[in-house]
Design an enzyme around this catalytic site. Sequence first.
Site, short mmCIF file in Angstrom:
data_model
loop_
_atom_site.label_atom_id
_atom_site.label_comp_id
_atom_site.label_asym_id
_atom_site.label_seq_id
_atom_site.Cartn_x
_atom_site.Cartn_y
_atom_site.Cartn_z
N GLY A 12 -49.31 -7.01 38.39
CA GLY A 12 -47.85 -5.96 38.45
C GLY A 12 -46.76 -7.04 38.81
N SER A 14 -44.78 -8.93 37.38
CA SER A 14 -43.42 -8.49 36.41
C SER A 14 -42.12 -8.37 36.69
CB SER A 14 -44.21 -8.08 34.60
OG SER A 14 -44.42 -7.86 34.82
N ASP A 62 -54.81 -8.55 32.07
CA ASP A 62 -54.61 -6.75 31.19
C ASP A 62 -55.44 -6.64 32.26
OD1 ASP A 62 -54.87 -5.03 30.44
OD2 ASP A 62 -54.92 -5.25 28.64
N VAL A 63 -55.17 -5.83 33.45
CA VAL A 63 -56.06 -4.61 34.10
C VAL A 63 -57.57 -3.92 33.70
CG1 VAL A 63 -54.45 -5.33 36.56
CG2 VAL A 63 -54.75 -3.31 34.70
N TYR A 154 -52.26 10.88 36.64
CA TYR A 154 -52.05 10.31 37.33
C TYR A 154 -52.09 10.24 39.14
CZ TYR A 154 -47.96 7.03 40.00
OH TYR A 154 -47.16 5.94 40.87
N ALA A 156 -54.73 11.96 40.00
CA ALA A 156 -56.15 11.49 40.11
C ALA A 156 -56.28 9.99 40.48
CB ALA A 156 -57.33 12.56 38.49
N LYS A 158 -54.21 7.70 41.59
CA LYS A 158 -53.67 7.68 42.66
C LYS A 158 -54.30 7.67 44.32
CE LYS A 158 -50.42 4.85 41.45
NZ LYS A 158 -50.51 3.02 41.94
P1 NAP Z 1 -42.93 -0.78 37.38
O1 NAP Z 1 -41.62 -1.45 37.24
O2 NAP Z 1 -43.02 0.07 35.86
O3 NAP Z 1 -44.28 -1.63 36.86
C1 NAP Z 1 -45.42 -1.90 36.81
C2 NAP Z 1 -46.04 -3.29 36.50
O4 NAP Z 1 -47.69 -2.99 36.32
C3 NAP Z 1 -45.36 -4.39 35.27
O5 NAP Z 1 -45.04 -5.47 36.41
C4 NAP Z 1 -46.67 -4.15 34.61
O6 NAP Z 1 -46.10 -5.16 33.98
C5 NAP Z 1 -48.03 -3.61 35.38
N1 NAP Z 1 -48.67 -3.17 33.99
C6 NAP Z 1 -48.62 -2.53 33.90
N2 NAP Z 1 -49.92 -1.89 33.33
C7 NAP Z 1 -50.37 -3.73 33.13
C8 NAP Z 1 -51.73 -3.65 32.52
N3 NAP Z 1 -52.28 -3.24 32.05
N4 NAP Z 1 -51.83 -5.02 33.16
C9 NAP Z 1 -51.35 -5.71 34.27
N5 NAP Z 1 -50.53 -5.13 34.93
C10 NAP Z 1 -49.97 -3.64 33.93
O7 NAP Z 1 -43.97 -0.12 37.80
P2 NAP Z 1 -43.43 -0.33 39.88
O8 NAP Z 1 -42.37 1.30 39.90
O9 NAP Z 1 -43.09 -1.37 39.96
O10 NAP Z 1 -44.68 0.31 40.69
C11 NAP Z 1 -45.74 -0.37 40.35
C12 NAP Z 1 -46.61 -0.05 41.82
O11 NAP Z 1 -46.19 1.56 42.77
C13 NAP Z 1 -47.50 1.04 40.65
O12 NAP Z 1 -49.35 1.45 40.92
C14 NAP Z 1 -46.45 2.20 40.93
O13 NAP Z 1 -47.85 3.63 40.15
C15 NAP Z 1 -46.40 2.33 42.00
N6 NAP Z 1 -45.22 3.70 42.57
C16 NAP Z 1 -44.21 3.85 42.10
C17 NAP Z 1 -43.40 4.62 42.77
C18 NAP Z 1 -41.94 4.40 41.93
O14 NAP Z 1 -40.89 5.29 42.52
N7 NAP Z 1 -41.64 2.90 41.69
C19 NAP Z 1 -43.61 5.44 42.83
C20 NAP Z 1 -45.41 5.64 44.22
C21 NAP Z 1 -46.05 4.72 43.46
P3 NAP Z 1 -47.04 -6.12 32.08
O15 NAP Z 1 -46.48 -4.60 31.78
O16 NAP Z 1 -46.48 -7.02 32.08
O17 NAP Z 1 -48.26 -5.55 32.40
#
Ligand code: NAP
Length: 246
Positions: A12, A14, A62-63, A154, A156, A158
Amino acid sequence: MTLKDQIAIVTGGSRGIGQAICLDLARHGAQVFAAARNVDRIHSWVSEAGETDGKITPIALDVTDPQSIERLVEECAAATGKIDVLINNAGITRDGLLMSMEDEQFDEVIDTNLRGAFRLCRSAIRHMIRARRGRIINITSITGIAGNAGQANYAAAKAGLIGITKSLAKEVGKRGVTVNAVAPGFIETDMTDVLPDKLKTEVQKHIPLQRMGRPEEIASVCTFLAGPGASYITGQTFVVDGGLHT
Ligand code: NAP
């Protein structure tokens, strides 16, 4: 340069939290493989972040595709001879109330957020055990600890990730590998950008620090956990949420 010569994979990578993690690890000396589906987007932010020149390698992943995971881990190990750090950060949301949630909506989130991380752990751990050292950091969420209406899928996934973290920590501690989780609260990324402003304002009232977090504030905890200062920490979940879940 606490991570000098360390090889790290960040899923992730990107945008959002993953991008911040890649940058922070690289600034601390690590050689980082930044992996996601949108590899062009990684190339574009890497070229903008000139200061880490050559330290970040964009790579397609792609995970949800087991072959894609195997390819990433093998390519990384073949290029560098080792994997020191794995950060399972890739994640998605497909929110909705449980009573109307489709099976696909549930499966998609489990597949990406939980099964993807499981497979990456399984592939990378072989290399870490052989080297008798390694750090795995799983990005979970306070939703996995406290639950959240509209996010049963989500939550479940996490919560499952915390279960994997604790179990794997017990399996591989004697081999010199630590496994920890980081549980962010509300962080400013694309994931939370889609939430209505009214909801964001309301949530911030309940955060003791009175604001959403920044991706860099998650990245710094990951860098700590990947570094020498965290050598006696394993099986733990670090909540980074401005005090929301206390
Ligand atoms: P984000 O901006 O939506 O980024 C999600 C990342 O996951 C992107 O780089 C996306 O890249 C990648 N991704 C999604 N599906 C994928 C796949 N099938 N294969 C490979 N990569 C994939 O979200 P974020 O907020 O940075 O979240 C990052 C992590 O933190 C996540 O696990 C999220 O659940 C966790 N989190 C976030 C928050 C928050 O408030 N933002 C809170 C708690 C936890 P591509 O689309 O390019 O594949």
